[in-house]
Design an enzyme around this catalytic site. Sequence first.
Site, PDB file in Angstrom:
ATOM      1  CG  HIS A  47      -1.802  -1.182   1.505  1.00 42.90           C
ATOM      2  ND1 HIS A  47      -2.834  -1.349   0.617  1.00 42.90           N
ATOM      3  CD2 HIS A  47      -1.751  -2.277   2.315  1.00 42.90           C
ATOM      4  CE1 HIS A  47      -3.517  -2.510   1.033  1.00 42.90           C
ATOM      5  NE2 HIS A  47      -2.804  -3.080   1.943  1.00 42.90           N
TER       6      HIS A  47
HETATM    7  O1  RIB Z   1      -5.000  -0.182   4.469  1.00 41.79           O
HETATM    8  C1  RIB Z   1      -3.680   0.007   4.351  1.00 41.79           C
HETATM    9  C2  RIB Z   1      -3.084   1.034   5.159  1.00 41.79           C
HETATM   10  O2  RIB Z   1      -3.288   0.789   6.473  1.00 41.79           O
HETATM   11  C3  RIB Z   1      -1.596   1.187   4.824  1.00 41.79           C
HETATM   12  O3  RIB Z   1      -1.021   2.358   5.185  1.00 41.79           O
HETATM   13  C4  RIB Z   1      -1.181   0.233   6.182  1.00 41.79           C
HETATM   14  O4  RIB Z   1       0.412   0.539   6.629  1.00 41.79           O
HETATM   15  C5  RIB Z   1      -1.908   0.286   7.317  1.00 41.79           C
HETATM   16  O5  RIB Z   1      -1.495   1.687   7.964  1.00 41.79           O
END
Ligand code: RIB
Length: 342
Positions: free
Chosen positions: A271
């Site tokens: 992500h």
């Molecule tokens: O949903 C993904 C996000 O939530 C990313 O930033 C991961 O590190 C968590 O913080």
Amino acid sequence: MYRYAQKLPHLLRSLLLLSLITATSAQAAEKIDLIIDTDPGADDVVALLFALASPQELNIRALTTVAGNVRLDKTSRNARLAREWAGREEVPVYAGAPKPLMRTPIYAENIHGKEGLSGVTVHEPKEGLAQGSAINYLIDTLKTAKPHSITIAMLGPQTNLALALIQEPEIVQGIKEVVIMGGAHFNGGNMTPVAEFNLFADPQAAEVVLKSGVKLTYLPLDVTHKILTSETRLKQIAAIGNNASKLVGNILNEYVKGDMEHYGLAGGPVHDATVIAYLLKPELFTGRAVNVVVDSREGPTFGQTIVDWYDGLKAPKNAFWVESGDAQGFFDLLTERLARLQ
Ligand code: RIB
Ligand code: CA
């Protein structure tokens, strides 16, 4: 070039020299003045190594940490670890908010492990935290920055920036744009059927940032779930053979298991690293200006980002929503930058 230039009349030689200087300085001027707000977190650490390996394009002013994936003391330690692993200990780390604006704190230790960093052994990094809170750092820096000069990459709950905006709304003057990993529309949520973790963890903070009017770009699950690891892509990273690539390989091998199982996929998303790829190579991504609303009401849609993708409401466009990206282009860029580290 210089030999040829010597034959030119003096005036033409000066013009040629001037154009060369202008071109070089213009290139140097394109550096992004960047603050990274983060809750490391496995994918946050990959994003931090990615960013810290790219000093030609990113002038990282500071890392600011927030509670999210794990508690603040651990997200702050993990940010210091990423800085140490990247050999960039000159970058200050400021600790910020230990809890969300209003809701009961939630964490994601089930995904990121008790220490917030699955797959590797953590230790207490040599360099400590910078003095003062992340909120005060944001206020002091953004209030005095050149107009619209600083980009903020937000990789976790948006609590720190929200608190800074509440305390000193005029800090918007220093913000060029805020690039956020968060939200979900086409993809659905990863915490509830509609809510993504960073928004679910502090929807009120996301509302404050949205209402501030700053230039916003969202990289939601819609795009991060299209940029997935694979055996080949992990082998591509492992083939670098340096310490950074070993760390990233071990982190990702552990981190992606949860998503692969939950979604029945052959790979998992990274992500937060998509935010850094977007800053370095925006042409890898596609999206559109939309109207986004965050739902902070208790109930089944708590933390949902409601995106008017087809502009049915003709409401003001308050964010650029990235919904797709070049997965191989992302991994090629990530691999190339990790190879620059030790
Ligand atoms: O949903 C993904 C996000 O939530 C990313 O930033 C991961 O590190 C968590 O913080
Ligand atoms: Ca994160």
